[in-house]
Design an enzyme around this catalytic site. Structure first.
Site, PDB file in Angstrom:
ATOM      1  N   THR A 291       0.818  -1.212   0.000  1.00 40.09           N
ATOM      2  CA  THR A 291       0.000   0.000   0.000  1.00 40.09           C
ATOM      3  C   THR A 291       0.854   1.266   0.000  1.00 40.09           C
ATOM      4  O   THR A 291       1.979   1.264   0.530  1.00 40.09           O
ATOM      5  CB  THR A 291      -0.898  -0.003   1.261  1.00 40.09           C
ATOM      6  OG1 THR A 291      -1.507   1.270   1.410  1.00 40.09           O
ATOM      7  CG2 THR A 291      -0.096  -0.289   2.532  1.00 40.09           C
ATOM      8  N   ASP A 292       0.300   2.357  -0.528  1.00 41.66           N
ATOM      9  CA  ASP A 292       1.002   3.646  -0.472  1.00 41.66           C
ATOM     10  C   ASP A 292       1.077   4.188   0.955  1.00 41.66           C
ATOM     11  O   ASP A 292       1.831   5.123   1.231  1.00 41.66           O
ATOM     12  CB  ASP A 292       0.337   4.669  -1.410  1.00 41.66           C
ATOM     13  CG  ASP A 292      -1.122   4.955  -1.080  1.00 41.66           C
ATOM     14  OD1 ASP A 292      -1.687   4.292  -0.179  1.00 41.66           O
ATOM     15  OD2 ASP A 292      -1.699   5.850  -1.734  1.00 41.66           O
ATOM     16  N   GLU A 293       0.283   3.590   1.868  1.00 39.90           N
ATOM     17  CA  GLU A 293       0.267   4.106   3.249  1.00 39.90           C
ATOM     18  C   GLU A 293       1.580   3.892   3.980  1.00 39.90           C
ATOM     19  O   GLU A 293       1.800   4.478   5.037  1.00 39.90           O
ATOM     20  CB  GLU A 293      -0.853   3.447   4.047  1.00 39.90           C
ATOM     21  CG  GLU A 293      -2.219   3.793   3.514  1.00 39.90           C
ATOM     22  CD  GLU A 293      -3.320   3.452   4.482  1.00 39.90           C
ATOM     23  OE1 GLU A 293      -3.038   3.126   5.643  1.00 39.90           O
ATOM     24  OE2 GLU A 293      -4.480   3.532   4.059  1.00 39.90           O
TER      25      GLU A 293
ATOM     26  N   TYR B  66      -1.965  -0.634  11.036  1.00 43.98           N
ATOM     27  CA  TYR B  66      -2.097  -1.323   9.737  1.00 43.98           C
ATOM     28  C   TYR B  66      -0.914  -0.999   8.829  1.00 43.98           C
ATOM     29  O   TYR B  66      -0.238  -1.898   8.314  1.00 43.98           O
ATOM     30  CB  TYR B  66      -3.417  -0.923   9.058  1.00 43.98           C
ATOM     31  CG  TYR B  66      -3.418  -1.200   7.560  1.00 43.98           C
ATOM     32  CD1 TYR B  66      -3.427  -2.507   7.077  1.00 43.98           C
ATOM     33  CD2 TYR B  66      -3.389  -0.154   6.629  1.00 43.98           C
ATOM     34  CE1 TYR B  66      -3.403  -2.768   5.704  1.00 43.98           C
ATOM     35  CE2 TYR B  66      -3.372  -0.404   5.260  1.00 43.98           C
ATOM     36  CZ  TYR B  66      -3.368  -1.715   4.804  1.00 43.98           C
ATOM     37  OH  TYR B  66      -3.343  -1.968   3.451  1.00 43.98           O
TER      38      TYR B  66
ATOM     39  N   LYS C 293       2.187  -3.307   7.212  1.00 41.96           N
ATOM     40  CA  LYS C 293       2.453  -3.438   5.767  1.00 41.96           C
ATOM     41  C   LYS C 293       3.902  -3.026   5.472  1.00 41.96           C
ATOM     42  O   LYS C 293       4.579  -3.647   4.658  1.00 41.96           O
ATOM     43  CB  LYS C 293       1.466  -2.589   4.955  1.00 41.96           C
ATOM     44  CG  LYS C 293       0.025  -3.064   4.992  1.00 41.96           C
ATOM     45  CD  LYS C 293      -0.175  -4.486   4.468  1.00 41.96           C
ATOM     46  CE  LYS C 293       0.077  -4.610   2.978  1.00 41.96           C
ATOM     47  NZ  LYS C 293      -0.262  -5.986   2.495  1.00 41.96           N
TER      48      LYS C 293
HETATM   49  P1  NAD Z   1      -9.882  -7.310   2.308  1.00 38.65           P
HETATM   50  O1  NAD Z   1      -9.950  -7.120   3.779  1.00 38.65           O
HETATM   51  O2  NAD Z   1     -11.057  -6.998   1.457  1.00 38.65           O
HETATM   52  O3  NAD Z   1      -9.462  -8.816   1.963  1.00 38.65           O
HETATM   53  C1  NAD Z   1      -8.470  -9.496   2.671  1.00 38.65           C
HETATM   54  C2  NAD Z   1      -8.626 -10.983   2.371  1.00 38.65           C
HETATM   55  O4  NAD Z   1      -7.582 -11.684   3.068  1.00 38.65           O
HETATM   56  C3  NAD Z   1      -9.946 -11.587   2.851  1.00 38.65           C
HETATM   57  O5  NAD Z   1     -10.481 -12.443   1.865  1.00 38.65           O
HETATM   58  C4  NAD Z   1      -9.559 -12.363   4.097  1.00 38.65           C
HETATM   59  O6  NAD Z   1     -10.409 -13.474   4.342  1.00 38.65           O
HETATM   60  C5  NAD Z   1      -8.144 -12.790   3.753  1.00 38.65           C
HETATM   61  N1  NAD Z   1      -7.327 -13.054   4.939  1.00 38.65           N
HETATM   62  C6  NAD Z   1      -7.176 -12.276   6.036  1.00 38.65           C
HETATM   63  N2  NAD Z   1      -6.356 -12.865   6.927  1.00 38.65           N
HETATM   64  C7  NAD Z   1      -5.959 -14.038   6.372  1.00 38.65           C
HETATM   65  C8  NAD Z   1      -5.105 -15.083   6.794  1.00 38.65           C
HETATM   66  N3  NAD Z   1      -4.503 -15.041   7.987  1.00 38.65           N
HETATM   67  N4  NAD Z   1      -4.915 -16.136   5.970  1.00 38.65           N
HETATM   68  C9  NAD Z   1      -5.524 -16.196   4.748  1.00 38.65           C
HETATM   69  N5  NAD Z   1      -6.370 -15.238   4.312  1.00 38.65           N
HETATM   70  C10 NAD Z   1      -6.581 -14.170   5.117  1.00 38.65           C
HETATM   71  O7  NAD Z   1      -8.617  -6.467   1.878  1.00 38.65           O
HETATM   72  P2  NAD Z   1      -8.282  -5.765   0.478  1.00 38.65           P
HETATM   73  O8  NAD Z   1      -8.754  -4.374   0.496  1.00 38.65           O
HETATM   74  O9  NAD Z   1      -8.687  -6.681  -0.587  1.00 38.65           O
HETATM   75  O10 NAD Z   1      -6.695  -5.740   0.569  1.00 38.65           O
HETATM   76  C11 NAD Z   1      -5.938  -6.825   0.048  1.00 38.65           C
HETATM   77  C12 NAD Z   1      -4.486  -6.436  -0.026  1.00 38.65           C
HETATM   78  O11 NAD Z   1      -4.348  -5.289  -0.854  1.00 38.65           O
HETATM   79  C13 NAD Z   1      -3.888  -6.064   1.331  1.00 38.65           C
HETATM   80  O12 NAD Z   1      -2.588  -6.583   1.410  1.00 38.65           O
HETATM   81  C14 NAD Z   1      -3.858  -4.545   1.315  1.00 38.65           C
HETATM   82  O13 NAD Z   1      -2.806  -4.072   2.087  1.00 38.65           O
HETATM   83  C15 NAD Z   1      -3.623  -4.288  -0.160  1.00 38.65           C
HETATM   84  N6  NAD Z   1      -4.080  -2.982  -0.645  1.00 38.65           N
HETATM   85  C16 NAD Z   1      -5.398  -2.655  -0.582  1.00 38.65           C
HETATM   86  C17 NAD Z   1      -5.814  -1.431  -1.094  1.00 38.65           C
HETATM   87  C18 NAD Z   1      -7.262  -1.008  -1.016  1.00 38.65           C
HETATM   88  O14 NAD Z   1      -7.563   0.148  -1.299  1.00 38.65           O
HETATM   89  N7  NAD Z   1      -8.189  -1.887  -0.666  1.00 38.65           N
HETATM   90  C19 NAD Z   1      -4.874  -0.537  -1.630  1.00 38.65           C
HETATM   91  C20 NAD Z   1      -3.528  -0.916  -1.663  1.00 38.65           C
HETATM   92  C21 NAD Z   1      -3.137  -2.142  -1.183  1.00 38.65           C
HETATM   93  O1  DAU Z   2      -4.131   3.886   0.444  1.00 39.57           O
HETATM   94  C1  DAU Z   2      -4.353   2.516   0.352  1.00 39.57           C
HETATM   95  C2  DAU Z   2      -5.199   2.055   1.517  1.00 39.57           C
HETATM   96  O2  DAU Z   2      -6.529   2.510   1.265  1.00 39.57           O
HETATM   97  C3  DAU Z   2      -5.178   0.530   1.704  1.00 39.57           C
HETATM   98  O3  DAU Z   2      -3.890   0.140   2.062  1.00 39.57           O
HETATM   99  C4  DAU Z   2      -6.167   0.102   2.797  1.00 39.57           C
HETATM  100  O4  DAU Z   2      -6.214  -1.314   2.868  1.00 39.57           O
HETATM  101  C5  DAU Z   2      -7.543   0.638   2.434  1.00 39.57           C
HETATM  102  O5  DAU Z   2      -8.469   0.321   3.465  1.00 39.57           O
HETATM  103  C6  DAU Z   2      -7.490   2.162   2.231  1.00 39.57           C
HETATM  104  O6  DAU Z   2      -7.185   2.821   3.494  1.00 39.57           O
HETATM  105  P1  DAU Z   2      -7.954   4.179   3.937  1.00 39.57           P
HETATM  106  O7  DAU Z   2      -7.859   4.288   5.396  1.00 39.57           O
HETATM  107  O8  DAU Z   2      -7.531   5.323   3.090  1.00 39.57           O
HETATM  108  O9  DAU Z   2      -9.457   3.761   3.463  1.00 39.57           O
HETATM  109  P2  DAU Z   2     -10.902   3.936   4.145  1.00 39.57           P
HETATM  110  O10 DAU Z   2     -11.884   3.434   3.127  1.00 39.57           O
HETATM  111  O11 DAU Z   2     -10.975   3.356   5.505  1.00 39.57           O
HETATM  112  O12 DAU Z   2     -11.042   5.513   4.269  1.00 39.57           O
HETATM  113  C7  DAU Z   2     -10.866   6.364   3.152  1.00 39.57           C
HETATM  114  C8  DAU Z   2     -10.961   7.800   3.650  1.00 39.57           C
HETATM  115  O13 DAU Z   2     -12.306   8.054   4.089  1.00 39.57           O
HETATM  116  C9  DAU Z   2     -10.081   8.087   4.849  1.00 39.57           C
HETATM  117  O14 DAU Z   2      -9.632   9.442   4.766  1.00 39.57           O
HETATM  118  C10 DAU Z   2     -11.031   7.932   6.047  1.00 39.57           C
HETATM  119  C11 DAU Z   2     -12.341   8.452   5.481  1.00 39.57           C
HETATM  120  N1  DAU Z   2     -13.601   7.889   6.032  1.00 39.57           N
HETATM  121  C12 DAU Z   2     -13.712   6.535   6.165  1.00 39.57           C
HETATM  122  C13 DAU Z   2     -14.896   5.979   6.591  1.00 39.57           C
HETATM  123  C14 DAU Z   2     -15.051   4.478   6.754  1.00 39.57           C
HETATM  124  C15 DAU Z   2     -14.647   8.741   6.305  1.00 39.57           C
HETATM  125  O15 DAU Z   2     -14.556   9.987   6.163  1.00 39.57           O
HETATM  126  N2  DAU Z   2     -15.838   8.202   6.736  1.00 39.57           N
HETATM  127  C16 DAU Z   2     -16.002   6.863   6.889  1.00 39.57           C
HETATM  128  O16 DAU Z   2     -17.112   6.408   7.278  1.00 39.57           O
END
Ligand code: NAD
Ligand code: DAU
Length: 331
Positions: A121-123, A148, A152
């Site tokens: 992630t960019d975080e 989190y 990562k």
């Molecule tokens: P998500 O929470 O939707 O999915 C995570 C999945 O991993 C689920 O299916 C869960 O059952 C599985 N999981 C969790 N713990 C596990 C374990 N111990 N063993 C096997 N499976 C397990 O998350 P996401 O948003 O799909 O994120 C997936 C990956 O992408 C993460 O590594 C996250 O850091 C990365 N990522 C997400 C975003 C985003 O915006 N969602 C952006 C950048 C990177």
């Molecule tokens: O940048 C990549 C990341 O993006 C991934 O690594 C994470 O897995 C993914 O969850 C996401 O993280 P954020 O914390 O940015 O996403 P989230 O959807 O939780 O929140 C997005 C923005 O919205 C953040 O500034 C918090 C805000 N927010 C979130 C919720 C749930 C609100 O303002 N209201 C809300 O109810």
């Protein structure tokens, strides 16, 4: 490359990658997923069983990981605890899955000489000031803010150590915020869409001016495959679509789909340690692999809103529990 193991393939990013692999490549996919609250096989419904094997199991379980990695040409590692708010409630589960789980996978890939791609992630870079045009690059120092993002960052460092110390054939990608179908209702965009389905106003943390750099999950998937096919071993690539928008602007787009005013929002408590702005420069992946995002943000958001309207059966079971937890904490 014939057989790809996708960890976390029943979650949001993972399932979008699995769909991409099935529809756009000839590979056979095995998904390893623990099916936590965030994963479900119904997310992969409709995909052909001849191309997709589904295994329920934990990435921290070395026996099952070894068995699957032994017959994979490549591993795309998506499994993780992924939600910042949850990491403030229960940080240790993030350390366990995101750090230990990645370590178990790295050891298996070392043993069986499998190609490893780490989804990150960019975080890991922390945040940027609201003012100005600064953007993360592959050279930006790590400065994670939340439990989190710290886990990562730790897992990225493990991958680099396995590359350098053991010669592992690995790559890393750090992607910006994804949106699209099959994202859990705990996350910002699905939460606000499903709130509006229920007649509840979007809930913005703090002043609502925090900025995220949005990319459609389909474009994330195509970028990951471009790296697996064409990326240089040992390298890190940032993935993004130059999609910076404030949370208030995103809420406005969603409200417009429901025919409501962009100001029809509710401001709630702020997330502790809330990162102010993310933005990243995807020049390296574009130049080295030829990848480019294809989804227009306005069209992608319209399609996403419609997907949640059409797929209530998928998200409804999780909604009440998520809202109960948020409300108890002032969110
Ligand atoms: P998500 O929470 O939707 O999915 C995570 C999945 O991993 C689920 O299916 C869960 O059952 C599985 N999981 C969790 N713990 C596990 C374990 N111990 N063993 C096997 N499976 C397990 O998350 P996401 O948003 O799909 O994120 C997936 C990956 O992408 C993460 O590594 C996250 O850091 C990365 N990522 C997400 C975003 C985003 O915006 N969602 C952006 C950048 C990177
Ligand atoms: O940048 C990549 C990341 O993006 C991934 O690594 C994470 O897995 C993914 O969850 C996401 O993280 P954020 O914390 O940015 O996403 P989230 O959807 O939780 O929140 C997005 C923005 O919205 C953040 O500034 C918090 C805000 N927010 C979130 C919720 C749930 C609100 O303002 N209201 C809300 O109810």
């Amino acid at each position: 490359m014939q057989r790809v193991l996708v960890t976390g393939g029943a979650g949001f990013v993972g399932s979008n990658i699995v769909r991409y692999l099935i529809h756009e490549t000839p590979v056979h996919v095995t998904v390893l997923d623990a099916l936590t609250y965030a994963g479900a096989w119904k997310t992969l419904e409709g995909l052909p069983a001849s191309r997709l094997e589904r295994v329920q199991g934990d990435i921290r379980d070395a026996r099952i990981v070894d068995r699957l990695v032994a017959r994979a040409d490549a591993v795309i590692h998506c499994a993780a605890e992924s939600h910042n708010d949850n990491s403030l409630r229960d940080p240790l589960s993030f350390i366990s899955t995101n750090v230990m789980g990645t370590g178990v996978l790295l050891e298996a890939c070392r043993t069986y000489d499998a190609r490893f791609h780490h989804i990150s992630t960019d975080e890991v870079f922390g945040d940027l000031p609201l003012e100005g045009e600064a953007a993360f690059t592959e050279a930006t120092p790590y400065e994670p803010s939340s439990p989190y993002s710290a886990t990562k960052a730790a897992s990225d460092h493990l991958v680099r150590a396995w590359i350098r110390s053991f010669g592992l054939s690995a790559t890393i990608s750090n992607c910006s915020n994804n949106y699209g179908p099959w994202q859990h209702v705990e996350k910002f965009i699905p939460r606000q869409i499903t709130n509006l389905v229920d007649g509840v106003r979007p809930r913005l943390y703090g002043d609502g001016l925090h900025v995220r750099d949005w990319i459609h999950a389909r474009d994330h998937a195509s970028a990951v495959w471009a790296i697996v096919e064409k990326g240089r071993i040992g390298e890190t690539y940032l993935i993004g679509a130059r999609g910076e928008m404030s949370n208030k602007e995103i809420a406005g787009l969603i409200l417009a789909e429901f025919g409501r005013s962009p100001d029809d929002v509710e401001y709630v408590d702020d997330r502790p340690g809330h990162d102010r702005r993310y933005a990243l420069d995807p020049s390296k992946i574009m130049a080295e692999t030829g990848w480019a995002p294809e989804t227009d943000m306005a069209a992608g958001m319209r399609e996403t809103v419609q997907w949640y309207r059409d797929n209530e059966a998928w998200w409804r079971p999780a909604k009440a529990g998520v809202e109960k937890t948020y409300r108890a904490e002032g969110f």
